[in-house]
Design a protein around this motif. Structure first.
Motif, PDB file in Angstrom:
ATOM      1  N   SER A  91       5.259   7.135   0.204  1.00 55.27           N
ATOM      2  CA  SER A  91       6.078   5.980  -0.170  1.00 55.27           C
ATOM      3  C   SER A  91       5.167   4.792  -0.442  1.00 55.27           C
ATOM      4  O   SER A  91       4.026   4.744   0.026  1.00 55.27           O
ATOM      5  N   TYR A  92       5.703   3.835  -1.216  1.00 53.97           N
ATOM      6  CA  TYR A  92       5.048   2.543  -1.402  1.00 53.97           C
ATOM      7  C   TYR A  92       5.702   1.563  -0.431  1.00 53.97           C
ATOM      8  O   TYR A  92       6.934   1.484  -0.358  1.00 53.97           O
ATOM      9  N   GLN A  96       0.827  -1.200   0.000  1.00 52.68           N
ATOM     10  CA  GLN A  96       0.000   0.000   0.000  1.00 52.68           C
ATOM     11  C   GLN A  96       0.863   1.252   0.000  1.00 52.68           C
ATOM     12  O   GLN A  96       2.077   1.191   0.191  1.00 52.68           O
ATOM     13  N   GLN A  97       0.191   2.383  -0.244  1.00 52.65           N
ATOM     14  CA  GLN A  97       0.881   3.667  -0.191  1.00 52.65           C
ATOM     15  C   GLN A  97       0.662   4.280   1.186  1.00 52.65           C
ATOM     16  O   GLN A  97      -0.450   4.265   1.723  1.00 52.65           O
ATOM     17  N   SER A 123      10.389  -0.432   1.388  1.00 50.04           N
ATOM     18  CA  SER A 123       9.661   0.801   1.086  1.00 50.04           C
ATOM     19  C   SER A 123      10.454   1.657   0.106  1.00 50.04           C
ATOM     20  O   SER A 123      11.692   1.577   0.050  1.00 50.04           O
TER      21      SER A 123
END
Length: 658
Positions: free
Chosen positions: A221-222, A207-208, A242
């Motif tokens: 960030s992802y 998720q972001q 991340s």
């Protein structure tokens, strides 16, 4: 080939000899150190050995104590003990304590095999441990060399791993965060707790998220998180990989903004393409340009090619010069843009070295201007500005967008100008057609009156005289009437010839343009000191008939106007042949006139001469330039193409058929 073997033997001398014998039989080349006391044994443990052999039957020192001393020193060497009488349970207990293996003394021949297995297993263990250490070191290198952030937490969400990329991104050193809650890395800590819960439940999650750097800055960030487990599959923490996507988000936002801009640009230019009313179009262009750049206002100048100046046409907002205000090329920002053909950004117009004094006091600050170019030719300059109430500065991205819009706007203005010219030309042609019809009817009436009043009366007199002669008059009287008829007929012939020459001189068809112009000049009344002069190049070959007719009629109309209206004392007619054009100039020293006013009157149908000349020349692909002013005489120049004449006529014909 014997296998070298370093052996520590705890036994008496006969026992040691027996052990060495068996080892040699098994293919080893032993190098032995024998001890039989605890102190000697302890002292020798620090030396490197491949195997330890212990005789458990020694009265003063046995295998149990030897094994204990080795383990206390954390020495990991194969430990094999030998005994005469040892039950299975005791042997198993030794092995549980750390012994490698057991050999009964009555089965001493097995010693070589047991030692071989033990040393081989030990070597494998050492290699595995070395490989593990290398693997851990390699993993550490991978973690630290990764461009992505790698962070691990334990079950209490305490940070246990924090690689170099994480240090560089968050601004923390590894030692600062190890053992601390991972919540310090989240912009919103409850979100971190939720991610932890979701990952444990699902085994992994992607998720972001929004993180917070050490300096407090929040960034996107992802995050890909997965569960860490022990050897039994029990969860012991989480591992997260991340990536900072600040630049990616910025690029996505920029792409989205550009997409919106181009969508707005498309809609705007599509609307412009349907507008042909020039004043309304110019106003729309300014409004749409300001909206496109989300600016306070703007303006537009059109380029006057004849005067080499910019003329202000429309504006929105604070920038609003007087209607019709003009700028020379190079004057002000707009003049500079027009001169260079390049867009220009000014952060504060009030302090710019390119500002024009005539615009002092206008409450404008930031300005971006772009040239309006169509086919490489300057159409005008488009201005977008901000007022003193804002601190905005225009960017290169704004400039590129305005340039694109200015190109479409230039095309729209060009088309609207052409449309206005075509409509004006159509109106002029309509006016000319109406005037020609009226002139034709008037000429017909004049010809009819001439035929009736003069030629008709003469012919009537001839008829009456002929009837009188027929009635039998005397010879002398008949001869007199015949002479009168002959004089009348000759007079009629002169009138018919003059009438024919006025309508269309046959000399033009028979001998060409130059003789026809000489005839035209010679037959004009040379009264009151008026002089008419023809200056012509030698034109040996005949010109296309329509070119000759056009030039003759232009000269005829210009001379007639000079005689009737100019009060001129001198008229000069010049005919020159250029490479691709025929140039006709008619110049007089008369009273002159206001050209623009005369053309406006001609457009209303009150004057056929100027309009007729212009339209005649334009119809054959040429152009007319009229120069005059009150008190300065008149100069009419007609340029008619020669080599491209037929092609021009064909193109006009094809366009009419489409």
């Amino acid at each position: 080939m014997p296998i070298p073997l370093q052996v520590l033997i705890v036994a008496d001398s006969p026992g040691a000899d027996r052990m060495l014998l068996e080892l040699r039989r098994a293919g080893f080349e032993p190098s032995a150190c024998r001890v039989d006391t605890e102190s000697d044994y302890a002292a020798r443990l620090a030396s490197p050995f491949d195997v330890i052999l212990v005789d458990d039957d020694l009265p003063q020192f046995g295998a149990a104590r030897a094994l204990q001393l080795m383990q206390e020193r954390s020495i990991d060497i194969p430990f094999i003990f030998l005994a005469n009488h040892l039950d299975a349970e005791a042997a198993v207990e030794y092995i549980k304590r750390g012994a490698t293996d057991y050999v009964p003394k009555h089965r001493m021949e097995r010693l070589g095999d047991v030692v071989a297995r033990a040393t081989q297993a030990s070597a494998t263990s050492v290699r595995n441990q070395d490989a593990l250490r290398d693997s851990l070191g390699f993993a550490r290198n991978i973690i630290d060399s990764s461009l992505d952030m790698i962070i691990a937490v334990d079950q209490d969400r305490k940070i246990v791993e924090f690689n170099r990329a994480a240090e560089e991104t968050f601004g923390y050193r590894r030692a600062e965060v190890l053992g601390k809650s991972v919540d310090i890395l989240y912009a919103d800590p409850p979100v971190g707790a939720s991610i932890n819960k979701t990952t444990i439940a699902q085994g992994r999650s992607v998720q972001q998220v929004y993180n917070r750097r050490k300096n407090g800055e929040v960034f996107p960030s992802y995050l890909a998180a997965s569960v860490l487990t022990d050897a039994y599959g029990k969860p012991i923490g989480l591992m997260g990989i991340s990536r900072d996507i600040t630049e990616l988000r910025r690029s996505e936002q920029e792409l989205e903004r550009r997409a919106n801009e181009f969508s707005a640009l498309y809609e705007t230019t599509r609307d412009l393409a349907t507008q042909y009313h020039l004043p309304g179009l110019l106003k729309t262009i300014v409004e749409r340009a300001a909206t496109l750049l989300n600016a306070s206002g703007g303006g537009i100048y059109l380029y006057d090619k004849e005067r080499g100046e910019l003329q202000f046409e429309a504006a929105k907002g604070a920038f609003n010069p007087a209607a019709g205000a003009r700028l020379a090329l190079g004057e002000g920002v707009a003049g500079r843009v027009a001169q260079t053909g390049q867009p220009m950004i000014v952060d504060d117009y009030r302090t710019s070295k390119y500002r024009s004094p005539r615009y002092e006091g206008m409450p404008i600050t930031a300005v971006v201007e772009a040239p309006m170019l169509y086919g490489g030719e300057l159409i005008g300059v488009l201005v977008v500005d901000e007022t003193v109430t804002t601190t905005r500065k225009f960017t290169q991205a704004d400039t590129r967008l305005l340039e694109l819009f200015a190109a479409h706007a230039a095309s729209a203005v060009h088309n609207a100008t052409l449309f206005r010219q075509v409509r004006a030309s159509r109106e002029r042609l309509q006016t000319l057609s109406n005037s020609l019809i009226r002139a034709q009817e008037m000429e017909r009436r004049n010809i009819a009156r001439e035929l009736h009043d003069e030629i008709g009366q003469v012919l009537t007199g001839v008829q009456l005289n002929s009837q009188a002669i027929e009635s039998g008059l005397s010879e002398e009287l008949a001869r007199a009437l015949l002479r009168e008829n002959m004089a009348a007929i000759e007079n009629v012939m002169h009138q018919v010839r003059d009438l024919s020459l006025t309508l269309h001189p046959s000399i033009l068809d028979d001998f060409g343009l130059v003789p026809a112009l000489k005839w035209l000049v010679s037959r004009q009344p040379q009264a009151a000191g008026l002089k008419i002069q023809l200056v012509s190049d030698a034109i040996e070959s005949r010109l296309p008939p329509d070119v000759e007719i056009v030039c003759f009629r232009v000269a005829q109309e210009a001379i007639t106007n000079a005689l009737r209206h100019a009060n001129a004392t001198r008229v000069v007619v010049e005919l020159k042949r250029r490479r691709a054009e025929l140039e006709l100039i008619v110049q007089d020293d008369g009273v002159g006139f206001d050209v623009s006013s005369a053309l406006k009157r001609a457009a209303t149908g009150t004057s056929l001469g100027l309009l007729g000349m212009s339209e005649r020349v334009v119809l054959v692909g040429g152009r007319v330039d009229i120069e005059s002013a009150p008190g300065r005489g008149t100069r009419i120049q007609a340029l008619v193409p020669l080599s491209t004449h037929s092609a021009f006529i064909e193109r006009r014909g094809r366009r009419r058929e489409m």
